[in-house]
Write a protein that holds these residues in place. Structure first.
Motif, mmCIF file in Angstrom:
data_model
loop_
_atom_site.group_PDB
_atom_site.id
_atom_site.type_symbol
_atom_site.label_atom_id
_atom_site.label_comp_id
_atom_site.label_asym_id
_atom_site.label_seq_id
_atom_site.Cartn_x
_atom_site.Cartn_y
_atom_site.Cartn_z
ATOM 1 N N THR A 19 5.316 -4.270 -5.274
ATOM 2 C CA THR A 19 5.963 -4.586 -3.995
ATOM 3 C C THR A 19 5.748 -3.515 -2.931
ATOM 4 O OG1 THR A 19 8.027 -3.588 -4.763
ATOM 5 C CG2 THR A 19 7.739 -5.949 -5.149
ATOM 6 N N GLY A 20 5.137 -2.419 -3.295
ATOM 7 C CA GLY A 20 4.880 -1.377 -2.312
ATOM 8 C C GLY A 20 4.384 -0.116 -2.983
ATOM 9 N N GLY A 61 4.538 4.237 -2.696
ATOM 10 C CA GLY A 61 5.232 5.368 -2.107
ATOM 11 C C GLY A 61 4.934 6.626 -2.886
ATOM 12 N N ARG A 117 3.605 10.460 2.628
ATOM 13 C CA ARG A 117 3.007 9.178 3.017
ATOM 14 C C ARG A 117 1.726 9.008 2.211
ATOM 15 N NH1 ARG A 117 2.429 11.534 7.817
ATOM 16 N NH2 ARG A 117 0.393 10.581 7.986
#
Length: 73
Positions: free
Chosen positions: A9-10, A12, A20
């Motif tokens: 889902t992402g 990081g 970042r």
């Protein structure tokens, strides 16, 4: 064997090289190290002069009570 599905889902990262994905990856590609000298106040308080310290504030991501209970490790 049944197939298992995974959803990403992402992405990081919290790292001494950057918080970042683009900054972290650029530092990796450039061969930079996240290890550096600590400022004088942190070094004196901890007795450690060199560390791979992160620049991250948990209050930016978690409510106050939860942020206070997080371990730095």
């Amino acid at each position: 064997m049944s197939a298992r599905r995974v959803a990403i889902t992402g992405l990081g990262v919290v790292s001494p090289l950057g918080n970042r994905i683009d900054a972290f990856f650029a530092a990796l590609v450039a061969g930079r190290s996240g290890v550096r000298a600590l400022d004088a106040a942190r070094a004196q308080a901890s007795g450690v002069r060199v560390a791979a310290d992160i620049d991250w504030n948990p209050q930016d991501h978690f409510p106050g009570n939860e942020a206070a209970s997080l371990d730095r490790v």
